[in-house]
Scaffold this motif. Structure first.
Motif, mmCIF file in Angstrom:
data_model
loop_
_atom_site.group_PDB
_atom_site.id
_atom_site.type_symbol
_atom_site.label_atom_id
_atom_site.label_comp_id
_atom_site.label_asym_id
_atom_site.label_seq_id
_atom_site.Cartn_x
_atom_site.Cartn_y
_atom_site.Cartn_z
ATOM 1 N N ASN A 20 0.858 -1.172 0.000
ATOM 2 C CA ASN A 20 0.000 0.000 0.000
ATOM 3 C C ASN A 20 0.899 1.228 0.000
ATOM 4 N N VAL A 21 0.745 2.099 -0.982
ATOM 5 C CA VAL A 21 1.523 3.336 -1.061
ATOM 6 C C VAL A 21 0.552 4.493 -0.938
ATOM 7 N N THR A 22 0.695 5.255 0.153
ATOM 8 C CA THR A 22 -0.213 6.381 0.380
ATOM 9 C C THR A 22 0.403 7.720 -0.002
ATOM 10 N N SER A 23 1.745 7.778 -0.067
ATOM 11 C CA SER A 23 2.408 9.015 -0.451
ATOM 12 C C SER A 23 3.831 8.710 -0.910
ATOM 13 N N ALA A 24 4.432 9.699 -1.552
ATOM 14 C CA ALA A 24 5.825 9.586 -1.988
ATOM 15 C C ALA A 24 6.596 10.789 -1.466
ATOM 16 N N ASP A 25 7.797 10.537 -0.975
ATOM 17 C CA ASP A 25 8.710 11.588 -0.532
ATOM 18 C C ASP A 25 9.881 11.526 -1.513
ATOM 19 N N ILE A 26 10.097 12.595 -2.259
ATOM 20 C CA ILE A 26 11.118 12.597 -3.297
ATOM 21 C C ILE A 26 12.233 13.554 -2.893
ATOM 22 N N ARG A 27 13.465 13.035 -2.883
ATOM 23 C CA ARG A 27 14.601 13.834 -2.423
ATOM 24 C C ARG A 27 15.770 13.744 -3.397
ATOM 25 N N GLU A 28 16.427 14.895 -3.608
ATOM 26 C CA GLU A 28 17.681 14.907 -4.346
ATOM 27 C C GLU A 28 18.794 14.771 -3.313
ATOM 28 N N ILE A 29 19.695 13.826 -3.551
ATOM 29 C CA ILE A 29 20.753 13.526 -2.587
ATOM 30 C C ILE A 29 22.106 13.616 -3.292
ATOM 31 N N ARG A 30 23.016 14.351 -2.682
ATOM 32 C CA ARG A 30 24.359 14.511 -3.248
ATOM 33 C C ARG A 30 25.355 13.836 -2.308
ATOM 34 N N MET A 31 26.230 13.035 -2.890
ATOM 35 C CA MET A 31 27.279 12.374 -2.121
ATOM 36 C C MET A 31 28.629 12.857 -2.641
ATOM 37 N N SER A 38 36.838 10.885 -6.885
ATOM 38 C CA SER A 38 37.232 12.220 -7.305
ATOM 39 C C SER A 38 36.068 13.126 -7.717
ATOM 40 N N GLU A 39 34.910 12.567 -8.029
ATOM 41 C CA GLU A 39 33.767 13.364 -8.485
ATOM 42 C C GLU A 39 32.562 13.143 -7.588
ATOM 43 N N PRO A 40 31.737 14.179 -7.359
ATOM 44 C CA PRO A 40 30.506 13.982 -6.587
ATOM 45 C C PRO A 40 29.486 13.166 -7.391
ATOM 46 N N MET A 41 28.482 12.656 -6.703
ATOM 47 C CA MET A 41 27.417 11.885 -7.328
ATOM 48 C C MET A 41 26.090 12.416 -6.799
ATOM 49 N N THR A 42 25.122 12.601 -7.683
ATOM 50 C CA THR A 42 23.799 13.062 -7.285
ATOM 51 C C THR A 42 22.764 12.070 -7.777
ATOM 52 N N PHE A 43 21.829 11.739 -6.898
ATOM 53 C CA PHE A 43 20.720 10.877 -7.305
ATOM 54 C C PHE A 43 19.430 11.406 -6.706
ATOM 55 N N VAL A 44 18.318 10.979 -7.279
ATOM 56 C CA VAL A 44 16.997 11.319 -6.761
ATOM 57 C C VAL A 44 16.389 10.040 -6.207
ATOM 58 N N ALA A 45 15.941 10.093 -4.958
ATOM 59 C CA ALA A 45 15.312 8.944 -4.296
ATOM 60 C C ALA A 45 13.819 9.205 -4.167
ATOM 61 N N PHE A 46 13.031 8.211 -4.560
ATOM 62 C CA PHE A 46 11.570 8.261 -4.462
ATOM 63 C C PHE A 46 11.165 7.251 -3.383
ATOM 64 N N TYR A 47 10.855 7.732 -2.196
ATOM 65 C CA TYR A 47 10.455 6.879 -1.073
ATOM 66 C C TYR A 47 8.943 6.665 -1.172
ATOM 67 N N LEU A 48 8.514 5.414 -1.339
ATOM 68 C CA LEU A 48 7.101 5.076 -1.503
ATOM 69 C C LEU A 48 6.544 4.673 -0.145
ATOM 70 N N LEU A 49 5.851 5.600 0.487
ATOM 71 C CA LEU A 49 5.447 5.458 1.886
ATOM 72 C C LEU A 49 4.037 4.902 2.058
ATOM 73 N N ASP A 50 3.861 4.161 3.139
ATOM 74 C CA ASP A 50 2.541 3.696 3.570
ATOM 75 C C ASP A 50 2.284 4.351 4.921
ATOM 76 N N GLY A 51 1.604 5.491 4.892
ATOM 77 C CA GLY A 51 1.393 6.239 6.132
ATOM 78 C C GLY A 51 2.677 6.919 6.551
ATOM 79 N N LYS A 52 2.808 7.179 7.843
ATOM 80 C CA LYS A 52 4.002 7.843 8.374
ATOM 81 C C LYS A 52 5.080 6.785 8.632
ATOM 82 N N GLN A 53 6.183 6.869 7.906
ATOM 83 C CA GLN A 53 7.300 5.933 8.050
ATOM 84 C C GLN A 53 8.610 6.709 8.053
ATOM 85 N N GLU A 54 9.623 6.149 8.705
ATOM 86 C CA GLU A 54 10.947 6.737 8.591
ATOM 87 C C GLU A 54 11.494 6.368 7.210
#
Length: 114
Positions: A22-33, A92-108
């Protein structure tokens, strides 16, 4: 002057079987390492889809071989699966990705493990 209609290009990046979730919401984040930065051992209580924007990622599910994902690649981290490591494949180079967290209610989003 009318320009000719151009075909829209669609390239499949990933198919991920989520199971009966069950996916009730999505939290989408850009993450740089930063160069050489690694996440360490962790898991996600929710399914995570990701897209590498720049650089290259290294991803390893515990007990499996590490995989490399260059820019333009998509990946899937199943919920409650131990990820031995996820990180920047370059020292030697940074890396950037986008993470799409598929949430069921309130989750960490992430739980770090020893």
């Amino acid at each position: 002057m009318r320009m000719g209609q151009q075909t829209i290009q669609r390239k499949q990046l990933l198919t991920a079987a989520l199971g009966n979730r069950n996916v009730t919401s999505a939290d989408i984040r850009e993450i740089r390492m930063e160069p050489g930065q690694q996440s360490g051992r962790h898991l996600h209580p929710c399914a995570v889809l990701g897209y590498v924007v720049s650089g290259a990622a290294v991803y390893q599910v515990e007990g499996e071989q590490a995989r490399r994902f260059p820019a333009g690649s998509a990946f899937y981290e199943p919920a409650d699966t131990v990820i031995a490591n996820f990180g920047n494949a370059s020292d030697s180079e940074p890396m950037t990705f986008v993470a799409f967290y598929l949430l069921d209610g309130k989750q960490e989003l992430i739980r770090m493990l020893d």
